[in-house]
Design a protein around this motif. Structure first.
Motif, PDB file in Angstrom:
ATOM      1  N   GLY A   1     -18.022  87.672 -52.005  1.00  0.00           N
ATOM      2  CA  GLY A   1     -17.389  88.110 -53.238  1.00  0.00           C
ATOM      3  C   GLY A   1     -16.154  87.316 -53.608  1.00  0.00           C
ATOM      4  O   GLY A   1     -15.677  87.399 -54.746  1.00  0.00           O
ATOM      5  N   TRP A   2     -15.636  86.542 -52.661  1.00  0.00           N
ATOM      6  CA  TRP A   2     -14.449  85.712 -52.925  1.00  0.00           C
ATOM      7  C   TRP A   2     -14.822  84.322 -53.439  1.00  0.00           C
ATOM      8  O   TRP A   2     -13.942  83.552 -53.823  1.00  0.00           O
ATOM      9  N   GLU A   3     -16.103  83.994 -53.422  1.00  0.00           N
ATOM     10  CA  GLU A   3     -16.506  82.620 -53.750  1.00  0.00           C
ATOM     11  C   GLU A   3     -15.986  82.175 -55.117  1.00  0.00           C
ATOM     12  O   GLU A   3     -15.402  81.094 -55.255  1.00  0.00           O
ATOM     13  N   GLY A   4     -16.218  82.997 -56.133  1.00  0.00           N
ATOM     14  CA  GLY A   4     -15.790  82.643 -57.490  1.00  0.00           C
ATOM     15  C   GLY A   4     -14.295  82.461 -57.620  1.00  0.00           C
ATOM     16  O   GLY A   4     -13.824  81.406 -58.083  1.00  0.00           O
ATOM     17  N   PRO A   5     -13.487  83.458 -57.224  1.00  0.00           N
ATOM     18  CA  PRO A   5     -12.031  83.295 -57.313  1.00  0.00           C
ATOM     19  C   PRO A   5     -11.497  82.085 -56.547  1.00  0.00           C
ATOM     20  O   PRO A   5     -10.590  81.395 -57.015  1.00  0.00           O
ATOM     21  N   LEU A   6     -12.064  81.824 -55.371  1.00  0.00           N
ATOM     22  CA  LEU A   6     -11.594  80.678 -54.588  1.00  0.00           C
ATOM     23  C   LEU A   6     -11.958  79.357 -55.254  1.00  0.00           C
ATOM     24  O   LEU A   6     -11.160  78.407 -55.249  1.00  0.00           O
TER      25      LEU A   6
END
Length: 408
Positions: free
Chosen positions: A245-250
């Motif tokens: 779930g962190w892929e996009g923000p990172l």
């Protein structure tokens, strides 16, 4: 004349379109086909490497064609944009009409052929354009690469943002991409139509030039770390950090840092020189990759800091190195087509290296996308490939640049 009068925003938007069809597709497409259609990582890696071997012939040929288009360049660039849009639509918005691995191969070939053709012509256009821009190659590169990096940011995060709100976010992304391609192509039309061509340059003349040859070798070693980290980014975040779930923000942090930093690196280069500025950025990149070697499950915040720092260094790489090469091409090959045909080949070969070498190594170490019970040896291999290999390659690039004499 201001930036609008010099049509620099048109260069930014066109760069955004091309960039959105490049690196983000290498990040998303293999994982998308592995997760959605069960295609093996080894098969995808082998296919991507085969396509890069095709580029060994294709990109120099496209550069040769670019230098000889003359008055028809606007039309043929538009046809390249059509192929780019259709291929993106087929890759993500159409269920494979036959075996997924071969459908992937067909659509990705069309996408990257168009990508190569447009990139070569676009960067070659900048060789002549820079003489009309206050600040020359570095200022033009700042506008171009900032636009490109913003395009990468949008393309990298859009599918992730749309997850859950639509059945196939990649299809929606592909549809939006088609619309933006049309707008960008129309806005750039006067630039292609108004270009004055000089006599074509033979590829052997560029390779024979010591500085041009050295810059191509530098580009190979300096760009490969980005190819490695881009290919493995989603796997690293999902499996090593356990940060689903962190892929996009990172990704947004990484590419936004690159986009914001690009004009800053440009200003520093104009004041202190491109070589010293780029060496500073490369040293920061090595420190970032070295710190990434220490991360494990739950280190999302630390990795976010790394994304910001390493992203900022990419802003320097993508702004200053092409400007250095374009400046040399203005002397060796004023049309720029053959030179940037080689430049495109080098850039894509780095992605081939990442695909054909790293993905099979990862799979043989026991790694499988999406699994939660991976052996520690597989996670260690993932970390070493993601962060250790780029450290070594960046050190080689630093050595090459430090011993290279450049015009400022």
């Amino acid at each position: 004349m201001n930036a609008l009068g010099q049509r620099l925003p048109a260069y930014s938007l066109f760069a955004a379109v091309i960039a959105a069809a490049g690196l983000p597709i290498y990040i998303y497409a293999p994982k998308y086909y592995a997760d959605t259609y069960g295609v093996s990582l080894t098969a995808l890696g082998a296919l991507l490497f085969a396509l890069r071997l095709f580029d060994v012939v294709q990109d120099p040929v496209l550069g040769w064609i670019s230098e000889r288009l003359r008055g028809g360049k606007a039309f043929w660039v538009s046809m390249g944009a059509v192929l780019l849009a259709v291929s993106m639509w087929g890759l993500f918005a159409v269920d494979p009409l036959f075996d997924p691995i071969w459908w992937f191969g067909l659509t990705i070939t069309g996408l990257f052929t168009a990508f190569s053709f447009l990139t070569i012509n676009f960067y070659a256009q900048g060789v002549g354009k820079a003489s009309q821009v206050h600040g020359g190659h570095v200022r033009l590169a700042a506008w171009r690469e900032t636009g490109g990096l913003l395009g990468v940011c949008i393309a990298a995060v859009a599918p992730t943002i749309m997850m859950g709100s639509t059945e196939n976010p990649f299809a929606v992304f592909a549809g939006g991409f088609v619309v933006v391609v049309a707008v960008a192509t129309l806005w750039m039309w006067p630039e292609w139509s108004g270009r004055t061509e000089t006599e074509p340059t033979e590829i052997r003349e560029i390779i024979a030039d010591p500085l041009a040859r050295r810059l191509l070798i530098l580009a190979l070693f300096n760009a490969t770390p980005l190819a490695v980290s881009s290919t493995l980014f989603l796997f690293f975040v999902e499996s090593r950090l356990g940060a689903v779930g962190w892929e996009g923000p990172l990704l947004v942090l990484f590419f936004l840092a690159a986009a914001i930093s690009a004009p800053l690196w440009s200003k520093l280069a104009q004041r202190y020189g491109a070589k010293g500025t780029l060496l500073t950025a490369m040293a920061l990149a090595i420190l970032s990759f070295a710190y990434a070697l220490t991360l494990s499950t739950g280190d999302e915040i630390q990795f976010a800091v790394i994304c910001v720092l390493s992203g900022a260094t990419i802003g320097a790489d993508l702004t200053l190195l092409p400007a250095m090469f374009a400046r040399r091409m203005s002397v060796v090959s004023p049309n720029g087509g053959q030179g940037f045909g080689l430049w495109s080949l080098v850039s894509k070969f780095t992605l081939a290296f990442a695909a054909v070498i790293l993905l099979p190594i990862l799979e043989n170490a026991g790694f499988a996308a999406g699994q939660t019970d991976l052996p520690e040896s597989a996670l260690t291999t993932l970390t070493v490939l993601y962060a250790g290999v780029p450290c070594i390659l960046k050190l080689v690039a630093v050595a090459i640049l430090a011993t290279t004499t450049l015009e400022e």
